[in-house]
Design a protein around this motif. Structure first.
Motif, PDB file in Angstrom:
ATOM      1  N   LEU A  48       1.023  -0.756   0.074  1.00 44.54           N
ATOM      2  CA  LEU A  48      -0.104   0.229  -0.209  1.00 44.54           C
ATOM      3  C   LEU A  48       0.954   1.612  -0.169  1.00 44.54           C
ATOM      4  O   LEU A  48       0.219   2.405  -0.930  1.00 44.54           O
ATOM      5  CB  LEU A  48      -0.981   0.085   1.183  1.00 44.54           C
ATOM      6  N   CYS A  49       2.005   0.924   1.191  1.00 47.30           N
ATOM      7  CA  CYS A  49       2.789   2.400   0.718  1.00 47.30           C
ATOM      8  C   CYS A  49       3.573   2.657  -0.648  1.00 47.30           C
ATOM      9  O   CYS A  49       3.144   3.767  -1.113  1.00 47.30           O
ATOM     10  CB  CYS A  49       3.676   1.956   1.839  1.00 47.30           C
ATOM     11  N   LYS A  50       4.085   1.239  -1.678  1.00 49.37           N
ATOM     12  CA  LYS A  50       3.928   1.544  -2.835  1.00 49.37           C
ATOM     13  C   LYS A  50       3.372   2.092  -3.795  1.00 49.37           C
ATOM     14  O   LYS A  50       3.622   2.754  -4.399  1.00 49.37           O
ATOM     15  CB  LYS A  50       5.020   0.102  -3.039  1.00 49.37           C
ATOM     16  N   ALA A  51       2.111   1.410  -3.409  1.00 45.60           N
ATOM     17  CA  ALA A  51       1.150   2.002  -4.738  1.00 45.60           C
ATOM     18  C   ALA A  51       0.793   3.598  -4.467  1.00 45.60           C
ATOM     19  O   ALA A  51       0.173   4.421  -5.097  1.00 45.60           O
ATOM     20  CB  ALA A  51      -0.401   1.432  -4.206  1.00 45.60           C
ATOM     21  N   THR A  52       0.593   4.018  -3.207  1.00 48.04           N
ATOM     22  CA  THR A  52       0.058   5.021  -2.586  1.00 48.04           C
ATOM     23  C   THR A  52       1.131   6.466  -2.704  1.00 48.04           C
ATOM     24  O   THR A  52       1.195   7.299  -2.938  1.00 48.04           O
ATOM     25  CB  THR A  52      -0.423   5.504  -1.541  1.00 48.04           C
ATOM     26  N   GLY A  53       2.772   5.675  -2.596  1.00 44.64           N
ATOM     27  CA  GLY A  53       3.933   6.409  -1.958  1.00 44.64           C
ATOM     28  C   GLY A  53       4.529   7.654  -1.148  1.00 44.64           C
ATOM     29  O   GLY A  53       4.291   7.939  -1.218  1.00 44.64           O
ATOM     30  N   LEU A  54       3.255   7.285  -0.111  1.00 46.43           N
ATOM     31  CA  LEU A  54       3.461   7.394   1.513  1.00 46.43           C
ATOM     32  C   LEU A  54       4.284   6.201   2.171  1.00 46.43           C
ATOM     33  O   LEU A  54       4.091   5.266   2.133  1.00 46.43           O
ATOM     34  CB  LEU A  54       1.688   7.469   1.788  1.00 46.43           C
ATOM     35  N   ALA A  55       4.457   7.152   3.281  1.00 43.71           N
ATOM     36  CA  ALA A  55       4.779   6.023   4.619  1.00 43.71           C
ATOM     37  C   ALA A  55       3.726   5.733   5.165  1.00 43.71           C
ATOM     38  O   ALA A  55       2.574   5.691   4.782  1.00 43.71           O
ATOM     39  CB  ALA A  55       6.175   6.757   5.076  1.00 43.71           C
ATOM     40  N   ARG A  56       4.031   4.466   5.827  1.00 36.66           N
ATOM     41  CA  ARG A  56       3.000   3.296   7.209  1.00 36.66           C
ATOM     42  C   ARG A  56       2.594   4.902   7.850  1.00 36.66           C
ATOM     43  O   ARG A  56       1.807   5.175   7.643  1.00 36.66           O
ATOM     44  CB  ARG A  56       3.978   2.503   7.594  1.00 36.66           C
ATOM     45  N   GLY A  57       3.378   5.805   8.626  1.00 32.51           N
ATOM     46  CA  GLY A  57       3.191   6.962   9.474  1.00 32.51           C
ATOM     47  C   GLY A  57       1.612   7.631   9.087  1.00 32.51           C
ATOM     48  O   GLY A  57       1.167   7.397   9.566  1.00 32.51           O
ATOM     49  N   SER A  58       2.076   7.741   7.613  1.00 31.34           N
ATOM     50  CA  SER A  58       0.854   8.575   7.041  1.00 31.34           C
ATOM     51  C   SER A  58      -0.134   8.216   6.594  1.00 31.34           C
ATOM     52  O   SER A  58      -1.370   8.994   6.481  1.00 31.34           O
ATOM     53  CB  SER A  58       1.101   8.856   5.469  1.00 31.34           C
ATOM     54  N   LEU A  59       0.257   7.242   6.504  1.00 31.16           N
ATOM     55  CA  LEU A  59      -1.485   5.982   6.037  1.00 31.16           C
ATOM     56  C   LEU A  59      -2.080   5.386   7.417  1.00 31.16           C
ATOM     57  O   LEU A  59      -3.156   5.715   7.445  1.00 31.16           O
ATOM     58  CB  LEU A  59      -1.176   4.670   5.192  1.00 31.16           C
ATOM     59  N   TYR A  60      -1.468   4.914   8.180  1.00 29.38           N
ATOM     60  CA  TYR A  60      -1.830   4.833   9.791  1.00 29.38           C
ATOM     61  C   TYR A  60      -2.362   6.221  10.436  1.00 29.38           C
ATOM     62  O   TYR A  60      -3.475   6.009  10.979  1.00 29.38           O
ATOM     63  CB  TYR A  60      -0.951   4.821  10.424  1.00 29.38           C
ATOM     64  N   GLY A  61      -1.954   7.462  10.331  1.00 28.78           N
ATOM     65  CA  GLY A  61      -2.296   8.888  10.080  1.00 28.78           C
ATOM     66  C   GLY A  61      -3.658   8.952  10.008  1.00 28.78           C
ATOM     67  O   GLY A  61      -4.363   9.548  10.499  1.00 28.78           O
ATOM     68  N   VAL A  62      -3.940   8.387   8.836  1.00 22.38           N
ATOM     69  CA  VAL A  62      -4.943   9.220   8.219  1.00 22.38           C
ATOM     70  C   VAL A  62      -6.244   7.690   8.180  1.00 22.38           C
ATOM     71  O   VAL A  62      -7.454   8.402   8.154  1.00 22.38           O
ATOM     72  CB  VAL A  62      -5.207   9.144   7.055  1.00 22.38           C
ATOM     73  N   PHE A  63      -6.018   6.723   7.971  1.00 24.22           N
ATOM     74  CA  PHE A  63      -7.061   5.505   7.853  1.00 24.22           C
ATOM     75  C   PHE A  63      -6.748   4.442   9.511  1.00 24.22           C
ATOM     76  O   PHE A  63      -7.985   4.150   9.641  1.00 24.22           O
ATOM     77  CB  PHE A  63      -7.064   5.031   6.994  1.00 24.22           C
ATOM     78  N   GLY A  64      -5.583   4.542  10.330  1.00 20.64           N
ATOM     79  CA  GLY A  64      -5.575   3.441  11.751  1.00 20.64           C
ATOM     80  C   GLY A  64      -4.908   2.218  11.244  1.00 20.64           C
ATOM     81  O   GLY A  64      -3.965   1.985  11.849  1.00 20.64           O
ATOM     82  N   ASP A  65      -5.508   1.984  10.577  1.00 23.02           N
ATOM     83  CA  ASP A  65      -5.011   0.471  10.165  1.00 23.02           C
ATOM     84  C   ASP A  65      -5.700  -0.057   8.928  1.00 23.02           C
ATOM     85  O   ASP A  65      -6.064   0.587   8.451  1.00 23.02           O
ATOM     86  CB  ASP A  65      -5.824  -0.396  11.281  1.00 23.02           C
ATOM     87  N   LYS A  66      -5.197  -1.529   7.441  1.00 19.45           N
ATOM     88  CA  LYS A  66      -5.352  -1.404   6.822  1.00 19.45           C
ATOM     89  C   LYS A  66      -6.643  -2.217   6.690  1.00 19.45           C
ATOM     90  O   LYS A  66      -7.433  -1.550   5.562  1.00 19.45           O
ATOM     91  CB  LYS A  66      -4.242  -2.934   6.817  1.00 19.45           C
ATOM     92  N   LYS A  67      -7.403  -2.762   7.071  1.00 17.45           N
ATOM     93  CA  LYS A  67      -8.974  -3.016   7.438  1.00 17.45           C
ATOM     94  C   LYS A  67      -9.670  -1.008   7.429  1.00 17.45           C
ATOM     95  O   LYS A  67     -10.393  -1.873   6.195  1.00 17.45           O
ATOM     96  CB  LYS A  67      -8.875  -3.278   9.134  1.00 17.45           C
ATOM     97  N   LYS A  68      -9.101  -0.682   8.320  1.00 17.39           N
ATOM     98  CA  LYS A  68      -9.689   1.027   7.475  1.00 17.39           C
ATOM     99  C   LYS A  68      -9.801   1.211   6.598  1.00 17.39           C
ATOM    100  O   LYS A  68     -10.657   2.277   5.056  1.00 17.39           O
ATOM    101  CB  LYS A  68      -9.679   2.022   8.004  1.00 17.39           C
ATOM    102  N   MET A  69      -8.380   0.966   5.911  1.00 15.69           N
ATOM    103  CA  MET A  69      -8.017   1.403   4.338  1.00 15.69           C
ATOM    104  C   MET A  69      -9.351   0.639   3.657  1.00 15.69           C
ATOM    105  O   MET A  69      -9.490   1.139   2.209  1.00 15.69           O
ATOM    106  CB  MET A  69      -6.498   0.927   3.955  1.00 15.69           C
ATOM    107  N   LEU A  70      -9.402  -0.607   3.985  1.00 15.25           N
ATOM    108  CA  LEU A  70      -9.835  -1.118   3.219  1.00 15.25           C
ATOM    109  C   LEU A  70     -11.271  -1.411   2.998  1.00 15.25           C
ATOM    110  O   LEU A  70     -12.187  -0.516   1.839  1.00 15.25           O
ATOM    111  CB  LEU A  70     -10.215  -2.991   3.235  1.00 15.25           C
ATOM    112  N   LEU A  71     -12.022  -0.623   4.455  1.00 16.04           N
ATOM    113  CA  LEU A  71     -13.781  -0.447   4.672  1.00 16.04           C
ATOM    114  C   LEU A  71     -13.223   1.126   3.652  1.00 16.04           C
ATOM    115  O   LEU A  71     -14.534   1.711   3.078  1.00 16.04           O
ATOM    116  CB  LEU A  71     -12.998   0.496   6.073  1.00 16.04           C
TER     117      LEU A  71
END
Length: 206
Positions: A48-71
């Motif tokens: 997901l980091c590769k696909a979005t160009g964002l770091a883990r901290g950025s993704l977690y900061g916006v969505f919380g976790d992988k499950k919420k990213m899927l939702l």
């Protein structure tokens, strides 16, 4: 999320203390495509980091976790799916609207780029019934699709385009099952073969 919405996050590759802005919906679209291609469990955070160009901290900061990213991905995908279905059904009243909507699914189900199915169908096959949260999300989408189809059937009945004795709700659920079936069968069947199914389906509505 609003398409114009942006979020600020701190990535490890950026200057310390300097935020990076990004369009949230574009990030969701990128995660959606990754889940679509690989499935939920086979997708890692690194993917997901590769696909979005964002770091883990950025993704977690916006969505919380992988499950919420899927939702979030499901929400964005289903908004588009429901809008397309509604637009096709309303473009022409009754029979022609349903015909147009069904033909849309014959095309997308058999196109080379969509042979992998659709995000809703793939997620349902992978995660239901074990995941109650995802199950509730997908059930809500299916019921909204069925309601749109039922309205189109009722409209067709008022103009004698469809059999007045049809139960609109049961018939809508039948069409929904057929649509989802085409999503799976379209992985191996041709568009011509699915169009034959659509033609038979319309005869059933007479």
């Amino acid at each position: 999320m609003n398409k114009k919405q942006q979020a600020a996050a701190y990535d490890s590759g950026h200057e310390r203390g300097r935020p990076r802005e990004f369009d949230v919906d574009k990030v969701i679209a990128a995660t959606s495509n990754t889940f679509f291609q690989q499935g939920y469990h086979a997708t890692s955070i690194d993917d997901l980091c590769k696909a979005t160009g964002l770091a883990r901290g950025s993704l977690y900061g916006v969505f919380g976790d992988k499950k919420k990213m899927l939702l979030a991905a499901l929400e964005l995908f289903t908004q588009g799916a429901l809008t397309r279905l509604s637009d096709n059904l309303k473009s022409e009243p009754g029979r022609e609207g349903i015909h147009k909507a069904l033909l849309h699914y014959t095309r997308v189900a058999t196109s080379v780029t969509r042979k992998r199915g659709c995000l809703i169908t793939n997620t349902a096959l992978e995660m239901l019934p074990q995941d109650e949260e995802i199950s509730g999300k997908i059930e809500a989408v299916f019921r909204k699709m069925s309601a749109l189809l039922a309205d189109a059937i009722v409209q067709g009945q008022t103009t004698a385009a469809f059999n007045a004795g049809l139960d609109s709700k049961a018939t809508a659920n039948f069409l929904l099952c057929m649509i989802q079936g085409m999503r799976v069968v379209g992985k191996v069947y041709s568009e011509r073969e699915l169009k034959q199914v659509v033609a038979l389906t319309l005869k059933i509505l007479d």
